[in-house]
Design an enzyme around this catalytic site. Structure first.
Site: not given
Ligand code: NAD
Length: 368
Positions: A143, A194, A227, A251, A255
């Site tokens: 970000y 990852k 994942d 993020d 959620d």
């Protein structure tokens, strides 16, 4: 008795002041009982600050936020200020506070109170009693990485670029937050990356491994690919204790975990900065926004804000007993069948924001 702690309340807009008032009742109870001993200040932020001072976050409020032990933040924004330029919008206040206080670790607990286990989108036997903590890196990663932008690649093509970059110190500081939390919880950290395809998160995995071995050998560290972590969160979320991950994965995963709990009105959060002396900059806030659709109707659920206050007791003030008292009382009030409109169900009794807060204070008093 003189106060040895300081707290700044920033109620904000919409339901922010309503859930703050509810929380204030609990704060005042602890204060009366001499169990908090805190100097409390209050300031305008967001749209309320725009109306009074022409800007969403004044220098004075920012300086106060930086000097206190903890900030309790309500919510900002609303249709009234939607037409303003992006740089002047109420939401800039929160971004400004996070940036200037250098809050790099975002703590998002997902707790399912047994009384609300059927409000989850998953089956009650999978989520009942869930209590996990997701620690998201908040100020680095993709970000913020440079280079970034959209450029003309010639021949009618355009190219969008973002950079996923992490340095050792950025990884270690958020890692330490996760390990420290695990020590106070069930002693387990799962680091999510990852590393099979992204070098920057291979570095993440290597640094987390080294940190665990060198500084936290007593904490069990595991690694999981992002994942798989997403899949495991909806398959068997109770396998986790503390999860720590990058800005973007955090993020998304926080959620996802949040929804296991059923309602936005139940979700607290904390954002922490770097320790300096015996102080850690900290801002506590509910995950929800200012809910303009129900603002002013005394229908907001104050429990996300009250849980954020409990996090503040636990992490900023080291008042473990008091934090547990608030958490247990929230569970008991829900068990007794009281519900605000957002979590209302058959057989329960609907109450206002104020009535929920009053019931909570009574419950705390009974258990204290
Ligand atoms: P929201 O979280 O304010 O509301 C989404 C829905 O959830 C609404 O229907 C609302 O009534 C409900 N809801 C939220 N909190 C609730 C609570 N405590 N009790 C009962 N119901 C609750 O999100 P939104 O509608 O997308 O945004 C509204 C405004 O809030 C916008 O201006 C947005 O920019 C701002 N916002 C602020 C923050 C923040 O201050 N941290 C976060 C998100 C959105």
């Amino acid at each position: 008795m003189t106060a040895n702690r300081s707290l700044l309340l920033l109620p904000g807009d919409g339901i922010g002041p309503e859930v703050m008032d509810a929380t204030r009742r609990v704060i005042d109870w602890f204060d009366r009982e001499n169990r908090l001993n805190v100097d409390i200040g209050e300031a305008l932020v967001g749209g309320a600050s725009i109306d009074a001072h022409g800007m969403p976050l004044t220098d004075d409020t920012l300086e106060r936020a930086k000097s206190v032990d903890a900030v309790l933040f309500g919510a900002v924004g609303g249709p009234r200020w939607d037409g303003l330029d992006f740089s002047m919008r109420p939401e800039r206040a929160l971004l400004g506070l996070r940036k200037e206080m250098e809050l790099f670790a975002n703590l998002r607990p997902a707790v399912v109170y047994p009384a609300l286990s059927h409000a989850s989108s998953l089956k009650p036997d999978i989520v009942s009693g869930l209590d996990i903590m997701i620690v998201r890196e908040l100020t680095g990663g993709i970000y913020f990485g440079e280079p970034r932008g959209i450029e003309d690649a010639g021949g009618g093509e355009r190219r969008g670029v973002n950079t996923l970059v992490y340095t050792t110190h950025e990884i270690l500081r958020v890692g330490r937050v996760a390990f420290e939390l695990a020590r106070k919880r069930n002693g387990r950290v799962c680091s999510v990356d990852k590393s099979n395809v992204l070098e920057s998160t291979l570095l993440w995995r290597e640094e987390m491994t080294r940190l665990g071995a060198e500084e936290y050998p007593d904490v069990e560290l595991t690694h999981m690919l992002a994942d798989n972590a997403a899949m495991q969160l909806v398959r068997d979320p109770r396998q986790f204790d503390v999860m720590v991950t990058t800005n973007m994965f955090g993020d998304i995963l926080s959620d996802c975990a949040a929804m296991l709990t059923g309602s936005l009105g139940m979700l607290p959060s904390a954002s922490l900065g770097a320790r300096s002396g015996d102080r850690i900059p900290a801002l506590y806030e509910p995950v929800h926004g200012s809910a303009p659709d129900i603002a002013g109707t005394n229908r907001a659920n104050p429990l996300a804000m009250l849980s954020s206050f409990a996090m503040m007791l636990r992490y900023s003030f080291d008042l473990q007993e008091e934090a547990a008292l608030v958490d247990a009382s929230i569970g008991a009030v829900l068990e007794s069948g009281l519900r605000t409109a957002d979590i209302m169900e058959d057989g329960a009794r609907q109450v206002t924001t104020t009535a929920m807060a009053e019931a909570l204070v009574r419950e705390i008093e009974k258990r204290a």
